[in-house]
Motif scaffolding. Structure first.
Motif, PDB file in Angstrom:
ATOM      1  N   LYS A   2       0.826  -1.204   0.000  1.00  0.00           N
ATOM      2  CA  LYS A   2       0.000   0.000   0.000  1.00  0.00           C
ATOM      3  C   LYS A   2       0.864   1.260   0.000  1.00  0.00           C
ATOM      4  O   LYS A   2       0.539   2.233  -0.653  1.00  0.00           O
ATOM      5  N   SER A   3       1.942   1.228   0.740  1.00  0.00           N
ATOM      6  CA  SER A   3       2.798   2.410   0.784  1.00  0.00           C
ATOM      7  C   SER A   3       3.502   2.627  -0.558  1.00  0.00           C
ATOM      8  O   SER A   3       3.724   3.768  -0.964  1.00  0.00           O
ATOM      9  N   LEU A   4       3.841   1.584  -1.281  1.00  0.00           N
ATOM     10  CA  LEU A   4       4.430   1.714  -2.609  1.00  0.00           C
ATOM     11  C   LEU A   4       3.422   2.335  -3.574  1.00  0.00           C
ATOM     12  O   LEU A   4       3.763   3.257  -4.329  1.00  0.00           O
ATOM     13  N   LEU A   5       2.187   1.860  -3.542  1.00  0.00           N
ATOM     14  CA  LEU A   5       1.134   2.405  -4.384  1.00  0.00           C
ATOM     15  C   LEU A   5       0.885   3.882  -4.045  1.00  0.00           C
ATOM     16  O   LEU A   5       0.752   4.720  -4.931  1.00  0.00           O
ATOM     17  N   PHE A   6       0.849   4.207  -2.773  1.00  0.00           N
ATOM     18  CA  PHE A   6       0.654   5.582  -2.327  1.00  0.00           C
ATOM     19  C   PHE A   6       1.798   6.466  -2.823  1.00  0.00           C
ATOM     20  O   PHE A   6       1.578   7.571  -3.313  1.00  0.00           O
ATOM     21  N   PHE A   7       3.018   6.000  -2.735  1.00  0.00           N
ATOM     22  CA  PHE A   7       4.191   6.742  -3.193  1.00  0.00           C
ATOM     23  C   PHE A   7       4.114   6.998  -4.701  1.00  0.00           C
ATOM     24  O   PHE A   7       4.398   8.097  -5.172  1.00  0.00           O
ATOM     25  N   ILE A   8       3.709   6.006  -5.473  1.00  0.00           N
ATOM     26  CA  ILE A   8       3.579   6.152  -6.932  1.00  0.00           C
ATOM     27  C   ILE A   8       2.505   7.172  -7.274  1.00  0.00           C
ATOM     28  O   ILE A   8       2.691   8.021  -8.148  1.00  0.00           O
ATOM     29  N   LEU A   9       1.380   7.123  -6.567  1.00  0.00           N
ATOM     30  CA  LEU A   9       0.305   8.082  -6.812  1.00  0.00           C
ATOM     31  C   LEU A   9       0.746   9.515  -6.526  1.00  0.00           C
ATOM     32  O   LEU A   9       0.392  10.442  -7.249  1.00  0.00           O
ATOM     33  N   ILE A  10       1.506   9.720  -5.473  1.00  0.00           N
ATOM     34  CA  ILE A  10       2.002  11.055  -5.141  1.00  0.00           C
ATOM     35  C   ILE A  10       2.930  11.572  -6.233  1.00  0.00           C
ATOM     36  O   ILE A  10       2.829  12.715  -6.660  1.00  0.00           O
ATOM     37  N   ILE A  11       3.826  10.749  -6.721  1.00  0.00           N
ATOM     38  CA  ILE A  11       4.763  11.157  -7.769  1.00  0.00           C
ATOM     39  C   ILE A  11       4.027  11.473  -9.060  1.00  0.00           C
ATOM     40  O   ILE A  11       4.275  12.505  -9.693  1.00  0.00           O
ATOM     41  N   VAL A  12       3.094  10.622  -9.456  1.00  0.00           N
ATOM     42  CA  VAL A  12       2.359  10.840 -10.702  1.00  0.00           C
ATOM     43  C   VAL A  12       1.507  12.097 -10.607  1.00  0.00           C
ATOM     44  O   VAL A  12       1.486  12.916 -11.513  1.00  0.00           O
ATOM     45  N   SER A  13       0.819  12.307  -9.499  1.00  0.00           N
ATOM     46  CA  SER A  13      -0.054  13.475  -9.380  1.00  0.00           C
ATOM     47  C   SER A  13       0.738  14.778  -9.315  1.00  0.00           C
ATOM     48  O   SER A  13       0.253  15.820  -9.742  1.00  0.00           O
ATOM     49  N   SER A  14       1.952  14.753  -8.829  1.00  0.00           N
ATOM     50  CA  SER A  14       2.748  15.986  -8.776  1.00  0.00           C
ATOM     51  C   SER A  14       3.291  16.360 -10.146  1.00  0.00           C
ATOM     52  O   SER A  14       3.640  17.505 -10.382  1.00  0.00           O
ATOM     53  N   ASN A  15       3.353  15.416 -11.071  1.00  0.00           N
ATOM     54  CA  ASN A  15       3.853  15.687 -12.419  1.00  0.00           C
ATOM     55  C   ASN A  15       2.748  16.017 -13.412  1.00  0.00           C
ATOM     56  O   ASN A  15       3.030  16.314 -14.562  1.00  0.00           O
ATOM     57  N   VAL A  16       1.506  15.956 -13.005  1.00  0.00           N
ATOM     58  CA  VAL A  16       0.396  16.265 -13.889  1.00  0.00           C
ATOM     59  C   VAL A  16       0.281  17.778 -14.003  1.00  0.00           C
ATOM     60  O   VAL A  16       0.290  18.492 -13.008  1.00  0.00           O
ATOM     61  N   SER A  17       0.202  18.269 -15.228  1.00  0.00           N
ATOM     62  CA  SER A  17       0.070  19.715 -15.412  1.00  0.00           C
ATOM     63  C   SER A  17      -1.308  20.021 -15.996  1.00  0.00           C
ATOM     64  O   SER A  17      -1.711  19.442 -16.987  1.00  0.00           O
ATOM     65  N   ALA A  18      -1.993  20.905 -15.344  1.00  0.00           N
ATOM     66  CA  ALA A  18      -3.309  21.308 -15.814  1.00  0.00           C
ATOM     67  C   ALA A  18      -3.160  22.403 -16.850  1.00  0.00           C
ATOM     68  O   ALA A  18      -2.240  23.203 -16.795  1.00  0.00           O
ATOM     69  N   SER A  19      -4.074  22.417 -17.781  1.00  0.00           N
ATOM     70  CA  SER A  19      -4.076  23.499 -18.764  1.00  0.00           C
ATOM     71  C   SER A  19      -5.433  24.173 -18.733  1.00  0.00           C
ATOM     72  O   SER A  19      -6.441  23.570 -18.392  1.00  0.00           O
ATOM     73  N   TYR A  20      -5.426  25.438 -19.093  1.00  0.00           N
ATOM     74  CA  TYR A  20      -6.644  26.239 -19.105  1.00  0.00           C
ATOM     75  C   TYR A  20      -6.790  26.815 -20.502  1.00  0.00           C
ATOM     76  O   TYR A  20      -5.850  27.390 -21.045  1.00  0.00           O
ATOM     77  N   VAL A  21      -7.956  26.624 -21.100  1.00  0.00           N
ATOM     78  CA  VAL A  21      -8.238  27.180 -22.411  1.00  0.00           C
ATOM     79  C   VAL A  21      -9.620  27.810 -22.360  1.00  0.00           C
ATOM     80  O   VAL A  21     -10.554  27.216 -21.824  1.00  0.00           O
ATOM     81  N   ASN A  22      -9.749  29.003 -22.906  1.00  0.00           N
ATOM     82  CA  ASN A  22     -11.047  29.662 -22.989  1.00  0.00           C
ATOM     83  C   ASN A  22     -11.139  30.343 -24.350  1.00  0.00           C
ATOM     84  O   ASN A  22     -10.356  31.241 -24.646  1.00  0.00           O
ATOM     85  N   SER A  23     -12.046  29.873 -25.190  1.00  0.00           N
ATOM     86  CA  SER A  23     -12.238  30.439 -26.519  1.00  0.00           C
ATOM     87  C   SER A  23     -13.689  30.896 -26.642  1.00  0.00           C
ATOM     88  O   SER A  23     -14.605  30.085 -26.588  1.00  0.00           O
ATOM     89  N   CYS A  24     -13.873  32.205 -26.795  1.00  0.00           N
ATOM     90  CA  CYS A  24     -15.221  32.771 -26.845  1.00  0.00           C
ATOM     91  C   CYS A  24     -15.367  33.692 -28.046  1.00  0.00           C
ATOM     92  O   CYS A  24     -14.449  34.428 -28.380  1.00  0.00           O
ATOM     93  N   GLU A  25     -16.537  33.640 -28.665  1.00  0.00           N
ATOM     94  CA  GLU A  25     -16.882  34.616 -29.684  1.00  0.00           C
ATOM     95  C   GLU A  25     -17.744  35.669 -29.020  1.00  0.00           C
ATOM     96  O   GLU A  25     -18.697  35.350 -28.307  1.00  0.00           O
ATOM     97  N   LEU A  26     -17.367  36.927 -29.232  1.00  0.00           N
ATOM     98  CA  LEU A  26     -18.040  38.052 -28.598  1.00  0.00           C
ATOM     99  C   LEU A  26     -18.698  38.924 -29.652  1.00  0.00           C
ATOM    100  O   LEU A  26     -18.100  39.208 -30.684  1.00  0.00           O
ATOM    101  N   ILE A  27     -19.925  39.341 -29.376  1.00  0.00           N
ATOM    102  CA  ILE A  27     -20.610  40.318 -30.206  1.00  0.00           C
ATOM    103  C   ILE A  27     -20.448  41.660 -29.496  1.00  0.00           C
ATOM    104  O   ILE A  27     -20.883  41.821 -28.356  1.00  0.00           O
ATOM    105  N   ILE A  28     -19.787  42.605 -30.159  1.00  0.00           N
ATOM    106  CA  ILE A  28     -19.459  43.892 -29.550  1.00  0.00           C
ATOM    107  C   ILE A  28     -20.192  45.007 -30.283  1.00  0.00           C
ATOM    108  O   ILE A  28     -20.126  45.099 -31.512  1.00  0.00           O
TER     109      ILE A  28
END
Length: 125
Positions: A2-28
């Motif tokens: 269990k501790s090995l699995l927990f250690f692997i999960l911590i390493i993998v989750s710290s290397n995950v990078s989130a991205s943010y994208v927002n594309s909108c069409e605006l009527i001005i």
């Protein structure tokens, strides 16, 4: 085990990078007549280059997603926007009260700096 699995999960989750994208069409809806200005830019190896820019000022009347929009687009409605465009149709004249459509594209990722691009799409008849 269990501790090995927990250690692997911590390493993998710290290397995950989130991205943010927002594309909108605006009527001005424009609050002023647009203006076109001529600017001169020094580019390496090319020298001074002339560029025409379209300057607009208006209020966002409607907004909707154009592809991925993580934050949605409703936050733009009612906001005053001042923008400058380098790419637009020749001989474009926009008057106060007319409406245009633009796309605003924002991208942010852990490995890259935040970028925002606004593109003129069309005049609405």
């Amino acid at each position: 085990m269990k501790s090995l699995l927990f250690f692997i999960l911590i390493i993998v989750s710290s290397n995950v990078s989130a991205s943010y994208v927002n594309s909108c069409e605006l009527i001005i809806s424009l609050v002023n007549d647009s203006s076109i200005r001529r600017v001169y830019i020094n580019k390496d190896g090319v020298g001074e280059v002339e560029e025409m820019q379209l300057v607009i000022s208006g209020v966002v009347k409607d907004a909707y997603a154009s592809g991925r929009a993580d934050s949605g687009c409703q936050q733009y409605i009612g906001k005053h926007i001042d923008k400058t465009f380098s790419h637009f149709p020749n001989n474009l004249e926009l008057k106060s009260g007319e409406k245009i459509k633009v796309n605003i594209f924002i991208k942010d990722g852990q490995a890259m700096p935040r970028s925002e691009t606004t593109t003129y799409l069309q005049k609405i008849q």
